[in-house]
Design an enzyme around this catalytic site. Structure first.
Site, short mmCIF file in Angstrom:
data_model
loop_
_atom_site.label_atom_id
_atom_site.label_comp_id
_atom_site.label_asym_id
_atom_site.label_seq_id
_atom_site.Cartn_x
_atom_site.Cartn_y
_atom_site.Cartn_z
N GLU A 91 -3.79 -7.45 5.55
CA GLU A 91 -3.17 -6.50 5.87
C GLU A 91 -2.19 -6.73 6.88
O GLU A 91 -2.50 -7.22 7.98
CB GLU A 91 -3.96 -5.06 6.46
CG GLU A 91 -3.05 -3.80 6.64
CD GLU A 91 -4.25 -2.68 7.00
OE1 GLU A 91 -5.48 -2.92 7.12
OE2 GLU A 91 -3.58 -1.50 7.27
N GLU B 218 -8.93 1.64 -1.43
CA GLU B 218 -9.88 1.47 -0.19
C GLU B 218 -10.60 2.55 0.47
O GLU B 218 -10.33 3.70 0.09
CB GLU B 218 -8.84 0.96 0.59
CG GLU B 218 -9.45 0.66 2.14
CD GLU B 218 -8.38 0.27 3.12
OE1 GLU B 218 -7.31 -0.04 2.88
OE2 GLU B 218 -8.65 0.36 4.21
N TYR C 219 -3.53 11.53 5.84
CA TYR C 219 -3.68 10.11 6.37
C TYR C 219 -2.76 9.13 5.58
O TYR C 219 -2.32 9.29 4.60
CB TYR C 219 -4.85 9.41 5.80
CG TYR C 219 -4.95 7.98 6.03
CD1 TYR C 219 -4.85 7.03 5.08
CD2 TYR C 219 -5.00 7.55 7.52
CE1 TYR C 219 -4.65 5.82 5.40
CE2 TYR C 219 -4.80 6.23 7.69
CZ TYR C 219 -4.53 5.30 6.73
OH TYR C 219 -4.38 3.88 7.09
N GLU D 196 -13.41 -1.77 6.80
CA GLU D 196 -12.64 -1.65 8.21
C GLU D 196 -13.47 -1.15 9.20
O GLU D 196 -13.43 -1.72 10.32
CB GLU D 196 -11.39 -1.24 8.11
CG GLU D 196 -11.49 0.27 7.97
CD GLU D 196 -10.01 1.00 7.76
OE1 GLU D 196 -9.13 0.45 7.07
OE2 GLU D 196 -9.80 1.97 8.46
N ARG E 50 0.89 -1.22 -0.25
CA ARG E 50 -0.11 0.20 -0.09
C ARG E 50 0.76 1.15 0.03
O ARG E 50 1.84 1.56 0.59
CB ARG E 50 -0.95 0.11 1.26
CG ARG E 50 -2.06 0.99 1.46
CD ARG E 50 -2.77 1.24 2.43
NE ARG E 50 -1.79 2.11 3.36
CZ ARG E 50 -2.60 2.73 4.66
NH1 ARG E 50 -3.64 2.20 4.97
NH2 ARG E 50 -1.98 3.43 5.36
N HIS F 257 -9.47 6.48 2.24
CA HIS F 257 -9.88 6.87 3.71
C HIS F 257 -11.20 7.60 3.78
O HIS F 257 -11.09 8.57 4.49
CB HIS F 257 -8.68 7.25 4.40
CG HIS F 257 -8.60 6.92 5.70
ND1 HIS F 257 -9.05 7.62 6.91
CD2 HIS F 257 -7.88 5.87 6.47
CE1 HIS F 257 -8.93 6.83 8.07
NE2 HIS F 257 -8.22 5.79 7.80
N ASP G 155 -5.24 3.59 0.16
CA ASP G 155 -6.36 3.92 1.04
C ASP G 155 -6.72 5.30 0.94
O ASP G 155 -5.72 6.21 1.09
CB ASP G 155 -5.87 3.58 2.50
CG ASP G 155 -7.07 3.55 3.38
OD1 ASP G 155 -6.81 2.86 4.39
OD2 ASP G 155 -8.17 3.97 2.97
N ARG H 20 -13.32 -5.70 3.76
CA ARG H 20 -12.22 -5.60 4.84
C ARG H 20 -12.49 -5.97 6.19
O ARG H 20 -11.68 -5.60 6.91
CB ARG H 20 -11.70 -4.01 4.81
CG ARG H 20 -11.19 -3.65 3.36
CD ARG H 20 -9.75 -3.71 3.21
NE ARG H 20 -9.20 -2.71 4.18
CZ ARG H 20 -7.91 -2.92 4.99
NH1 ARG H 20 -7.46 -4.21 5.12
NH2 ARG H 20 -7.61 -1.96 5.58
N TRP I 237 -12.52 11.91 8.31
CA TRP I 237 -10.93 11.64 8.55
C TRP I 237 -10.48 10.52 7.95
O TRP I 237 -11.25 9.46 8.03
CB TRP I 237 -10.57 11.95 9.98
CG TRP I 237 -9.36 11.42 10.00
CD1 TRP I 237 -7.95 12.33 9.89
CD2 TRP I 237 -8.46 10.28 10.36
NE1 TRP I 237 -6.90 11.61 10.04
CE2 TRP I 237 -6.92 10.26 10.42
CE3 TRP I 237 -9.08 8.91 10.51
CZ2 TRP I 237 -6.24 9.47 10.51
CZ3 TRP I 237 -8.34 7.96 11.21
CH2 TRP I 237 -6.61 7.92 10.99
C1 CS2 Z 1 -6.16 2.37 7.96
C2 CS2 Z 1 -6.08 2.34 9.39
O1 CS2 Z 1 -5.12 0.23 7.94
C3 CS2 Z 1 -5.76 0.87 7.51
O2 CS2 Z 1 -6.60 0.57 6.12
O3 CS2 Z 1 -7.82 2.66 7.45
O4 CS2 Z 1 -4.87 2.89 9.89
C4 CS2 Z 1 -7.28 3.05 10.00
O5 CS2 Z 1 -7.01 4.45 9.84
C5 CS2 Z 1 -7.17 2.99 11.51
O6 CS2 Z 1 -7.19 1.49 11.77
C6 CS2 Z 1 -8.06 3.70 12.57
O7 CS2 Z 1 -7.98 3.15 13.85
MG MG Z 2 -8.14 1.65 5.68
#
Ligand code: CS2
Ligand code: MG
Length: 402
Positions: A339, A236, A159, A262, A147, A212, A210, A283, A402
């Site tokens: 991941e 993602e 991010y 996620e 990634r 995000h 990502d 995810r 975020w």
């Molecule tokens: C992220 C995470 O790993 C990922 O794909 O989206 O770092 C996410 O920001 C954190 O798990 C939030 O606690």
């Molecule tokens: Mg993520």
């Protein structure tokens, strides 16, 4: 066998991690990860005040019945706190069942469907050049899927990019940090990162990214379209997924594979996305989506629609989650990728484990149960340290995802 007690262990070896430990009358115990980044204490209270009292005296082998009891019996169904608590109980019960049977957890899930689990790592950089170097460094460690995230000119913090080259840990001590986001600046820049990476490394490497939750559906469609020549493994969280139909609009414009989930905590968060084939990877993982029992059901639905798994595995999920997820990953038929953000040495010392990494793949190991333990004395040396995930605002001050 009976559950005789249970406790919640909060430790902070670099970041807060919450572990549920369930003890039985036959001396067998099980562990579950109950970490919810930035809301850890809510899950601690839910477990201590509303779940553990209901577990005492129950047969730990009755995993499905206990799952149904905690889900339907709560009346107030779903949500990240509830489902993380249920996930921790469920994972601990599968751990107990494996230990009692003298088998590694994957053997209880149908046995191996593959020899090892392909993982992806996180490469990042303050700019494209640094991100290229980070990808090269991770390729040298054997990763076949990487990634990539990079800073965006004109934005101070984005991010996935740590300050000063430290390991990326989004939660920060104290109250939420406010960051500024610009989709316009990001959309102008992101394709350049992956054009550069493909020019440098070719197409023999899986590249992931990502987004995000930052874009509107049409912006996400624009990004997916721009990245099509670069053959991404996935992008993602391209847009917030509460509105599952938003992914229909993205799908209409691009064949870039989409991953989401996620932040999902039940099958109801992704049923439409999967049944309408609006995504390619789901995810969700054991900690936040109700444990092994519920994640298996999500994966079974996904299998029908050729959607593959891509379990979340950030460092705000503990080694207990990683261990359990790897047993799930090696057994599930429609596995995609796992991941892998390596934990700190302190965290690995608190959570001795049987899983291992080698040359782009991981294996859960063959210890009974999920193969992860906790050193309670060492855990006690790292007291809880309140930390929040950041919030984001647009340049005009509007609060955004975020
Ligand atoms: C992220 C995470 O790993 C990922 O794909 O989206 O770092 C996410 O920001 C954190 O798990 C939030 O606690
Ligand atoms: Mg993520």
């Amino acid at each position: 066998m009976k559950i005789v007690s249970a406790k919640v262990i909060v430790t902070c070896p670099g970041r807060n991690l919450v572990t549920l430990k369930i003890m039985t009358d036959q001396g067998v115990h099980g562990l579950g990860d109950a970490t919810l980044n930035g809301r850890e204490k809510a899950v601690v209270a839910y477990l201590q005040d509303h779940v553990i009292p209901c577990l005492i005296g129950r047969d730990p082998h009755r995993i499905e019945d206990i799952w149904q009891y905690l889900y339907k019996g709560a009346y107030w169904r779903r949500g990240p706190v509830t489902m993380t608590a249920i996930g921790a109980v469920d994972t601990a019960l599968w751990d107990i069942k494996g230990k009692a049977a003298g088998l590694p957890l994957y053997q209880l899930l149908g046995g191996k469907s593959r020899e090892a689990v392909m993982v992806y790592c996180h490469a990042n950089g303050a700019d494209i050049s640094e991100a290229v170097d980070s990808v090269a460094a991770h390729m040298a460690q054997g990763y076949r899927a990487i990634r990539a995230q990079a800073g965006v000119p004109g934005l101070d913090k984005v991010y996935g990019v740590p300050k000063g080259g430290a390991a990326y840990e989004p939660a920060e001590k104290g109250l939420p940090v406010e960051t500024v986001w610009s989709s316009e600046k990001y959309l102008d820049h992101a394709p350049k990162l992956f054009e550069t990476l493909r020019e440098k490394f070719g197409f023999g490497l899986h590249l992931l990214h990502d987004v995000h939750h930052r874009l509107t559906p049409i912006e996400a469609a624009r990004l997916g379209k721009a990245l099509e020549p670069l053959r991404m493994f996935w992008i993602e969280d391209p847009t917030p997924a509460e509105n599952q139909d938003a992914f229909r609009l993205i799908r209409q414009h691009t064949v870039t594979p989409l991953a989401v989930g996620e932040v999902f905590n039940s099958i109801w968060d992704c049923k439409g996305l999967i049944e309408n084939q609006l995504i390619d990877y789901i995810r969700a993982t054991v900690t936040h989506a109700g444990g092994i029992t519920h994640l298996r059901k999500i994966a079974a639905l996904a299998e029908i629609y050729q959607v593959r798994t891509g379990c979340h595995g950030a460092t705000d999920l503990s080694p207990v989650c990683m261990g359990a997820a790897l047993h799930f990953d090696i057994a599930v038929p429609n596995f995609g990728v796992q991941e892998h953000m390596p934990h700190t040495a302190e965290t690995d010392a608190v959570f001795p484990h049987a899983y291992s990494y080698h040359d782009g793949f991981m294996h859960p190991g063959d210890a009974v149960g999920h193969g992860v333990e906790i050193d309670e004395a060492l855990a006690a040396k790292y007291p809880y340290d309140p930390a929040y995930l950041p919030i984001a605002r647009l340049e005009d001050g509007t609060l955004t995802s975020w």
